[in-house]
Design a protein around this motif. Structure first.
Motif, PDB file in Angstrom:
ATOM      1  N   LEU A  75      -2.664  -4.887   1.045  1.00  0.00           N
ATOM      2  CA  LEU A  75      -2.347  -3.693   0.255  1.00  0.00           C
ATOM      3  C   LEU A  75      -3.224  -3.599  -0.998  1.00  0.00           C
ATOM      4  O   LEU A  75      -3.553  -2.501  -1.447  1.00  0.00           O
ATOM      5  N   GLN A  76      -3.609  -4.736  -1.543  1.00  0.00           N
ATOM      6  CA  GLN A  76      -4.495  -4.717  -2.701  1.00  0.00           C
ATOM      7  C   GLN A  76      -5.820  -4.053  -2.357  1.00  0.00           C
ATOM      8  O   GLN A  76      -6.375  -3.303  -3.165  1.00  0.00           O
ATOM      9  N   TYR A  77      -6.334  -4.298  -1.161  1.00  0.00           N
ATOM     10  CA  TYR A  77      -7.584  -3.650  -0.753  1.00  0.00           C
ATOM     11  C   TYR A  77      -7.360  -2.164  -0.483  1.00  0.00           C
ATOM     12  O   TYR A  77      -8.239  -1.336  -0.739  1.00  0.00           O
ATOM     13  N   LEU A  78      -6.170  -1.814   0.003  1.00  0.00           N
ATOM     14  CA  LEU A  78      -5.863  -0.411   0.276  1.00  0.00           C
ATOM     15  C   LEU A  78      -5.844   0.420  -1.005  1.00  0.00           C
ATOM     16  O   LEU A  78      -6.109   1.626  -0.973  1.00  0.00           O
ATOM     17  N   THR A  79      -5.550  -0.206  -2.141  1.00  0.00           N
ATOM     18  CA  THR A  79      -5.506   0.540  -3.404  1.00  0.00           C
ATOM     19  C   THR A  79      -6.873   1.060  -3.833  1.00  0.00           C
ATOM     20  O   THR A  79      -6.957   1.845  -4.770  1.00  0.00           O
ATOM     21  N   LEU A  80      -7.946   0.655  -3.148  1.00  0.00           N
ATOM     22  CA  LEU A  80      -9.282   1.169  -3.472  1.00  0.00           C
ATOM     23  C   LEU A  80      -9.340   2.685  -3.320  1.00  0.00           C
ATOM     24  O   LEU A  80     -10.100   3.357  -4.021  1.00  0.00           O
ATOM     25  N   THR A  81      -8.557   3.227  -2.390  1.00  0.00           N
ATOM     26  CA  THR A  81      -8.511   4.686  -2.197  1.00  0.00           C
ATOM     27  C   THR A  81      -7.104   5.241  -2.375  1.00  0.00           C
ATOM     28  O   THR A  81      -6.884   6.426  -2.140  1.00  0.00           O
ATOM     29  N   ARG A  82      -6.158   4.384  -2.785  1.00  0.00           N
ATOM     30  CA  ARG A  82      -4.771   4.828  -2.930  1.00  0.00           C
ATOM     31  C   ARG A  82      -4.212   4.435  -4.299  1.00  0.00           C
ATOM     32  O   ARG A  82      -3.422   3.496  -4.422  1.00  0.00           O
ATOM     33  N   PRO A  83      -4.610   5.139  -5.359  1.00  0.00           N
ATOM     34  CA  PRO A  83      -4.079   4.823  -6.688  1.00  0.00           C
ATOM     35  C   PRO A  83      -2.579   5.043  -6.799  1.00  0.00           C
ATOM     36  O   PRO A  83      -1.942   4.502  -7.704  1.00  0.00           O
ATOM     37  N   ASP A  84      -2.007   5.815  -5.879  1.00  0.00           N
ATOM     38  CA  ASP A  84      -0.575   6.100  -5.934  1.00  0.00           C
ATOM     39  C   ASP A  84       0.289   4.873  -5.663  1.00  0.00           C
ATOM     40  O   ASP A  84       1.463   4.838  -6.057  1.00  0.00           O
ATOM     41  N   ILE A  85      -0.261   3.849  -4.998  1.00  0.00           N
ATOM     42  CA  ILE A  85       0.533   2.650  -4.721  1.00  0.00           C
ATOM     43  C   ILE A  85       0.150   1.493  -5.641  1.00  0.00           C
ATOM     44  O   ILE A  85       0.668   0.384  -5.489  1.00  0.00           O
ATOM     45  N   ALA A  86      -0.739   1.734  -6.592  1.00  0.00           N
ATOM     46  CA  ALA A  86      -1.263   0.652  -7.439  1.00  0.00           C
ATOM     47  C   ALA A  86      -0.154  -0.053  -8.211  1.00  0.00           C
ATOM     48  O   ALA A  86      -0.120  -1.288  -8.280  1.00  0.00           O
ATOM     49  N   TYR A  87       0.766   0.705  -8.811  1.00  0.00           N
ATOM     50  CA  TYR A  87       1.818   0.073  -9.612  1.00  0.00           C
ATOM     51  C   TYR A  87       2.752  -0.752  -8.735  1.00  0.00           C
ATOM     52  O   TYR A  87       3.081  -1.895  -9.068  1.00  0.00           O
ATOM     53  N   ALA A  88       3.165  -0.203  -7.596  1.00  0.00           N
ATOM     54  CA  ALA A  88       4.078  -0.917  -6.711  1.00  0.00           C
ATOM     55  C   ALA A  88       3.440  -2.189  -6.157  1.00  0.00           C
ATOM     56  O   ALA A  88       4.085  -3.232  -6.061  1.00  0.00           O
ATOM     57  N   VAL A  89       2.152  -2.122  -5.814  1.00  0.00           N
ATOM     58  CA  VAL A  89       1.445  -3.297  -5.299  1.00  0.00           C
ATOM     59  C   VAL A  89       1.276  -4.336  -6.396  1.00  0.00           C
ATOM     60  O   VAL A  89       1.375  -5.542  -6.156  1.00  0.00           O
ATOM     61  N   ASN A  90       1.028  -3.882  -7.617  1.00  0.00           N
ATOM     62  CA  ASN A  90       0.920  -4.805  -8.747  1.00  0.00           C
ATOM     63  C   ASN A  90       2.223  -5.569  -8.944  1.00  0.00           C
ATOM     64  O   ASN A  90       2.219  -6.784  -9.182  1.00  0.00           O
ATOM     65  N   ARG A  91       3.343  -4.887  -8.830  1.00  0.00           N
ATOM     66  CA  ARG A  91       4.644  -5.544  -8.961  1.00  0.00           C
ATOM     67  C   ARG A  91       4.860  -6.554  -7.836  1.00  0.00           C
ATOM     68  O   ARG A  91       5.342  -7.667  -8.061  1.00  0.00           O
ATOM     69  N   ALA A  92       4.460  -6.173  -6.629  1.00  0.00           N
ATOM     70  CA  ALA A  92       4.609  -7.076  -5.490  1.00  0.00           C
ATOM     71  C   ALA A  92       3.716  -8.299  -5.643  1.00  0.00           C
ATOM     72  O   ALA A  92       4.089  -9.413  -5.242  1.00  0.00           O
ATOM     73  N   SER A  93       2.546  -8.133  -6.240  1.00  0.00           N
ATOM     74  CA  SER A  93       1.607  -9.241  -6.416  1.00  0.00           C
ATOM     75  C   SER A  93       2.138 -10.308  -7.368  1.00  0.00           C
ATOM     76  O   SER A  93       1.759 -11.480  -7.274  1.00  0.00           O
ATOM     77  N   GLN A  94       2.997  -9.917  -8.272  1.00  0.00           N
ATOM     78  CA  GLN A  94       3.527 -10.865  -9.246  1.00  0.00           C
ATOM     79  C   GLN A  94       4.523 -11.845  -8.628  1.00  0.00           C
ATOM     80  O   GLN A  94       4.921 -12.810  -9.280  1.00  0.00           O
ATOM     81  N   ALA A  95       4.917 -11.608  -7.366  1.00  0.00           N
ATOM     82  CA  ALA A  95       5.895 -12.481  -6.702  1.00  0.00           C
ATOM     83  C   ALA A  95       5.271 -13.290  -5.568  1.00  0.00           C
ATOM     84  O   ALA A  95       5.998 -13.862  -4.746  1.00  0.00           O
ATOM     85  N   MET A  96       3.946 -13.362  -5.502  1.00  0.00           N
ATOM     86  CA  MET A  96       3.294 -14.005  -4.364  1.00  0.00           C
ATOM     87  C   MET A  96       3.547 -15.514  -4.311  1.00  0.00           C
ATOM     88  O   MET A  96       3.489 -16.108  -3.232  1.00  0.00           O
ATOM     89  N   HIS A  97       3.816 -16.144  -5.456  1.00  0.00           N
ATOM     90  CA  HIS A  97       4.004 -17.600  -5.449  1.00  0.00           C
ATOM     91  C   HIS A  97       5.302 -17.996  -4.750  1.00  0.00           C
ATOM     92  O   HIS A  97       5.316 -18.905  -3.920  1.00  0.00           O
ATOM     93  N   ILE A  98       6.414 -17.320  -5.073  1.00  0.00           N
ATOM     94  CA  ILE A  98       7.695 -17.592  -4.419  1.00  0.00           C
ATOM     95  C   ILE A  98       8.415 -16.265  -4.172  1.00  0.00           C
ATOM     96  O   ILE A  98       9.285 -15.855  -4.953  1.00  0.00           O
ATOM     97  N   PRO A  99       8.063 -15.542  -3.116  1.00  0.00           N
ATOM     98  CA  PRO A  99       8.710 -14.248  -2.857  1.00  0.00           C
ATOM     99  C   PRO A  99      10.167 -14.419  -2.426  1.00  0.00           C
ATOM    100  O   PRO A  99      10.521 -15.385  -1.759  1.00  0.00           O
ATOM    101  N   THR A 100      10.991 -13.475  -2.828  1.00  0.00           N
ATOM    102  CA  THR A 100      12.406 -13.495  -2.465  1.00  0.00           C
ATOM    103  C   THR A 100      12.698 -12.391  -1.457  1.00  0.00           C
ATOM    104  O   THR A 100      11.848 -11.540  -1.168  1.00  0.00           O
ATOM    105  N   GLU A 101      13.914 -12.390  -0.929  1.00  0.00           N
ATOM    106  CA  GLU A 101      14.326 -11.374   0.030  1.00  0.00           C
ATOM    107  C   GLU A 101      14.284  -9.980  -0.604  1.00  0.00           C
ATOM    108  O   GLU A 101      13.869  -9.010   0.039  1.00  0.00           O
ATOM    109  N   VAL A 102      14.715  -9.893  -1.858  1.00  0.00           N
ATOM    110  CA  VAL A 102      14.706  -8.605  -2.549  1.00  0.00           C
ATOM    111  C   VAL A 102      13.277  -8.105  -2.732  1.00  0.00           C
ATOM    112  O   VAL A 102      12.977  -6.919  -2.551  1.00  0.00           O
ATOM    113  N   GLN A 103      12.376  -9.005  -3.067  1.00  0.00           N
ATOM    114  CA  GLN A 103      10.978  -8.616  -3.260  1.00  0.00           C
ATOM    115  C   GLN A 103      10.314  -8.228  -1.940  1.00  0.00           C
ATOM    116  O   GLN A 103       9.447  -7.349  -1.920  1.00  0.00           O
ATOM    117  N   PHE A 104      10.728  -8.869  -0.847  1.00  0.00           N
ATOM    118  CA  PHE A 104      10.196  -8.457   0.454  1.00  0.00           C
ATOM    119  C   PHE A 104      10.723  -7.076   0.831  1.00  0.00           C
ATOM    120  O   PHE A 104      10.008  -6.275   1.437  1.00  0.00           O
TER     121      PHE A 104
END
Length: 296
Positions: A75-104
């Motif tokens: 999804l990070q690569y998809l944001t190259l042409t999709r600025p509309d998902i940039a904020y949501a993907v940024n939030r998801a990226s902050q949980a990459m170390h230990i993702p939870t069920e809610v974050q998934f």
């Protein structure tokens, strides 16, 4: 060197010619992400994030963190042409170390939004070569650490050419400080873009207009009086003031309603999200139905 003809594909990005320029989109790549997640036939949603949902740290750990990380990286690569998902993907990226069920679940919401907007992309037109910019920040909106998120976007004419959002490394003590740091970050990008355009023989003859919706921040930028409230951002004050004096930027006020960078700093209600998104991206299907795509 050899002439390869008109641009059609580049690193997974499709370039479609329109009556006004180009539309860059990653439809096939987006569909491959949905297939990897097993969500090809999922029900679409209207926004990539829910502004009323707070991610809880008490949620159970997601059972397949590898899948989570793979999807977020895609999804990070998809944001190259999709600025509309940039904020949501940024939030998801902050949980990459230990993702939870809610974050998934939040990640799946992004994918459900993409399902309904898979044909959307970034329109580029040649109507003007004037650089303009928008800068914004939330203020301690993250309930976990109270750090602010800064966001900005830069336009060449009507074409969005760069955007960024980032959580600040320190906690801002006021909305003025948060907004001022956003302006400072954006100004460095503006200076780089101005130098690049100069090398491309498209010089910016006047100062670049930078829009901000915080009147205190604008007042501080134009008259940096260092007192107890602003002394801790003195370096940024000097930097912004220097750029204003050498005619690189010109900070203007804009109403929050017209602040395009609002899309990069927070989750928005459906109506507001659609309003801003429609100003940044466009559907390739819509172009085809209008007959705007050139067959040349």
């Amino acid at each position: 060197m050899r002439n390869l003809g008109s641009l059609h594909q580049f690193l997974g990005i499709t370039a479609e010619r329109t009556s006004t320029g180009l539309l860059l989109h990653q439809t096939k790549y987006a569909e491959s992400i949905l297939a990897r997640a097993g969500m090809t036939n999922c029900k679409p949603l209207e926004t990539p994030s829910n502004p009323k949902t707070n991610v809880s740290t008490e949620s159970p750990t997601f059972s397949n963190p590898t899948l989570y990380r793979q999807l977020v990286r895609a999804l990070q690569y998809l944001t190259l042409t999709r600025p509309d998902i940039a904020y949501a993907v940024n939030r998801a990226s902050q949980a990459m170390h230990i993702p939870t069920e809610v974050q998934f679940s939040a990640l799946k919401r992004i994918l459900r939004y993409i399902r309904g907007t898979v044909h959307y992309g970034l329109p580029l037109t040649g109507n003007s070569l004037t650089l303009t910019s928008y800068s914004d920040s939330d203020c301690a909106r993250d309930q976990q650490d109270r750090k602010s998120t800064i966001g900005y976007c830069n336009f060449l004419g009507n074409s969005l050419i760069s955007w960024s959002l980032k959580k600040q490394s320190t906690i801002a003590r006021s909305s003025t400080e948060a907004e001022y740091r956003a302006i400072a970050a954006n100004t460095t990008e503006i200076i780089w873009l101005r130098r690049l355009l100069q090398e491309l023989d498209c010089p910016q003859n006047g100062s670049t207009t930078l829009y901000c919706d915080n009147t205190s921040t604008i007042a501080l930028a134009n008259n940096p009086v260092y007192h107890a409230r602003t002394k801790h951002i003195e370096i940024d004050c000097h930097f912004i003031q220097e750029c204003i004096q050498n005619n690189s930027i010109n900070v203007h006020h804009i109403s929050t309603k017209d602040q395009l960078a609002d899309l990069f700093t927070k989750s928005l209600p459906n109506a507001r999200f659609k309003e801003l998104t429609n100003k940044l991206i466009l559907s390739s299907e819509t172009i085809s139905l209008r007959g705007d795509v050139s067959n040349k």
